[in-house]
Design an enzyme around this catalytic site. Structure first.
Site, PDB file in Angstrom:
ATOM      1  N   ASP A   1      -3.149  19.943 -14.417  1.00 32.73           N
ATOM      2  CA  ASP A   1      -3.448  18.658 -15.050  1.00 32.73           C
ATOM      3  C   ASP A   1      -2.818  18.732 -16.444  1.00 32.73           C
ATOM      4  OD1 ASP A   1      -4.601  16.567 -16.509  1.00 32.73           O
ATOM      5  OD2 ASP A   1      -6.470  16.629 -15.375  1.00 32.73           O
TER       6      ASP A   1
ATOM      7  N   ARG B   1       0.840  -1.206   0.000  1.00 32.84           N
ATOM      8  CA  ARG B   1       0.000   0.000   0.000  1.00 32.84           C
ATOM      9  C   ARG B   1       0.874   1.255   0.000  1.00 32.84           C
ATOM     10  NH1 ARG B   1      -2.219   2.105   4.489  1.00 32.84           N
ATOM     11  NH2 ARG B   1      -2.668   0.095   5.436  1.00 32.84           N
TER      12      ARG B   1
ATOM     13  N   TYR C   1     -11.769  19.270 -16.087  1.00 29.12           N
ATOM     14  CA  TYR C   1     -12.385  17.937 -16.199  1.00 29.12           C
ATOM     15  C   TYR C   1     -13.554  17.802 -15.205  1.00 29.12           C
ATOM     16  CZ  TYR C   1     -12.648  12.828 -15.787  1.00 29.12           C
ATOM     17  OH  TYR C   1     -13.081  11.526 -15.728  1.00 29.12           O
TER      18      TYR C   1
HETATM   19  C1  LIG Z   1      -8.150  15.736 -18.291  1.00 32.17           C
HETATM   20  C2  LIG Z   1      -8.434  14.572 -17.401  1.00 32.17           C
HETATM   21  N1  LIG Z   1      -7.901  14.572 -16.182  1.00 32.17           N
HETATM   22  C3  LIG Z   1      -8.132  13.560 -15.325  1.00 32.17           C
HETATM   23  C4  LIG Z   1      -8.934  12.498 -15.675  1.00 32.17           C
HETATM   24  C5  LIG Z   1      -9.221  11.430 -14.657  1.00 32.17           C
HETATM   25  O1  LIG Z   1      -8.425  10.322 -14.869  1.00 32.17           O
HETATM   26  P1  LIG Z   1      -8.865   8.833 -14.466  1.00 32.17           P
HETATM   27  O2  LIG Z   1      -9.974   8.457 -15.369  1.00 32.17           O
HETATM   28  O3  LIG Z   1      -7.602   8.055 -14.677  1.00 32.17           O
HETATM   29  O4  LIG Z   1      -9.282   8.881 -13.033  1.00 32.17           O
HETATM   30  C6  LIG Z   1      -9.481  12.432 -16.949  1.00 32.17           C
HETATM   31  C7  LIG Z   1     -10.301  11.269 -17.350  1.00 32.17           C
HETATM   32  O5  LIG Z   1     -10.970  11.241 -18.337  1.00 32.17           O
HETATM   33  C8  LIG Z   1      -9.252  13.521 -17.835  1.00 32.17           C
HETATM   34  O6  LIG Z   1      -9.813  13.563 -19.051  1.00 32.17           O
END
Ligand SMILES: Cc1ncc(COP(=O)(O)O)c(C=O)c1O
Length: 392
Positions: free
Chosen positions: A180, A54, A107
């Site tokens: 991100d 973990r 997102y």
């Molecule tokens: C821009 C973006 N960030 C984060 C994520 C989340 O990632 P995960 O699906 O691996 O949790 C996504 C998923 O579609 C995404 O498009």
């Protein structure tokens, strides 16, 4: 000999000599020790020792080292999903009563985490801004702002934020920054070098690239990542399994050549779509016609394969016929894999609100999001050609 470049370090995992060319998977839940003294010593440094999977596992740590190198960061921590990484990174920087600035097209689940969950549980407030203009950030800063959250390009409408300018502004006010960077990948954009504190990725997209892993990663300074390891990663328990880490190691070996090919295919398709009379608009940061093309060229060294375009029709039957008659573009929600995908945001919006309401937000029935895969680009174009015949 000169210091190896990152590409070489990604491909190699041990010194030249006998042994398996691919590292074995350390598929175990715990590690045993020789003595009281040895396990006692390991507990003195849980961040760098494998004690229980973990926390740490060699198959996972190896990939973390490679991703940190690739991002020009000091340290990385893998998570069981992009959302595991994103929520942990955000929680690391905020406390009850804080204020966060985020871009409005972030997102969806990140938006909900910020705006609904953190508000409900921690009385945290969020100001969502357009983010194309640095003034949007300046105007939104409050006394209790502790975090600015970016997604550039955003995966919804691909707008960019000026990463360097935001980092300078945030630092001058003692505000932390997270980005991100999933769309651009560490190959095409290095936000940590531009002054951002933490970079997050959904590794389920290009980093994984084969549509067979769900994973996430946070990269940053050792101090931040170590604290995330001891707190959010440990307490929330969203650890990545050794086998999935091993699949990511496989993926990293080809990340650069894959994104270069995604870019080549995507540019061909974006150019084709832009010239097509059945298409009203193409949104892709790699197109010269893209509103923020100059900034895109300044802060990224390339472009990946996710884009959107708007069909020149408002007839739902025609649009559905186009969508349903594509052959290579499979229908699905994710992106960044080897396979080309298509999704129509209207499918989600129509469940939540009347057509007129989302059209008022500037999203029409004919907006299509596509993830351009690694197939032959001419085959993909031929697929569009035949499907466009369904639009009158
Ligand atoms: C821009 C973006 N960030 C984060 C994520 C989340 O990632 P995960 O699906 O691996 O949790 C996504 C998923 O579609 C995404 O498009």
């Amino acid at each position: 000999m000169k210091k190896p470049s990152i590409e070489t370090e990604i491909v190699h995992y041990h010194e030249r000599g006998s042994g398996p060319v691919v590292p074995p998977i350390t598929q175990c839940s715990l590690f045993t020790f020789d003595s009281w003294e040895d396990i006692d010593k390991a507990f003195d440094d849980p961040i760098n020792n494998s004690i229980y999977t973990r926390g740490n596992n060699p198959s996972v740590s190896l990939v973390e080292e490679k991703i940190a190198l690739l991002c020009h960061g000091e340290k990385a921590k893998l998570f069981s999903s992009g959302m595991g990484a994103i929520s942990s990174a955000i929680l690391h920087y905020v406390k009850h009563g804080d204020h966060i600035i985020a871009i409005k097209n972030v997102y969806g689940p990140t938006n909900n985490f910020l705006n609904v969950y953190l508000k409900k549980k921690c009385d945290i407030t969020v100001t969502f801004i357009d983010g194309r203009d640095i003034k949007d950030f300046e105007d939104a800063i409050k006394e209790n702002t502790t975090l600015i959250y970016l997604e550039s390009p955003s995966s919804a409408i691909f707008t960019l934020q000026n990463i360097k300018k935001v980092a300078i502004l945030a630092k001058s006010k003692g505000i932390k920054t997270i980005i991100d960077n999933t769309w651009a990948t560490p190959i095409f954009q290095k936000p940590l070098e531009m002054g951002i504190d933490l970079e997050v990725h959904s590794c389920s997209k290009y980093i994984g690239g084969h549509s067979d892993v769900v994973a996430g990663v946070v990269i940053g300074k050792t101090e931040d990542i170590s604290q995330i390891f001891l707190e959010e990663h440990a307490f929330l328990g969203a650890k990545l399994a050794p086998f999935e880490a091993w699949l990511l190691l496989r993926s990293l070996r080809t990340l650069k050549i894959r994104v270069l090919q995604h870019q080549e295919n995507a540019l061909k398709i974006a150019n084709y779509l832009e010239k097509n009379s059945k298409v009203k608009k193409v949104s892709y940061p790699g197109l010269e016609s893209f509103e923020q093309y100059a900034l895109a060229k300044e802060q990224m060294t390339g472009f990946t394969g996710l884009m959107s375009f708007e069909i020149n029709s408002n007839n739902l039957d025609d649009i559905k016929n186009f969508f349903n008659n594509l052959h290579y573009f499979k229908i699905g929600v994710s992106w960044g894999g080897h396979e080309s995908l298509i999704y129509a945001p209207a499918i989600s919006y129509l469940k939540e609100m009347p057509k007129e309401q989302f059209e008022g937000m500037g999203i029409s029935l004919g907006v299509m999001r596509i993830s351009v895969g690694l197939e032959d680009a001419d085959d993909l174009i031929a697929d569009f050609e035949q499907a466009f015949n369904y639009i009158k």
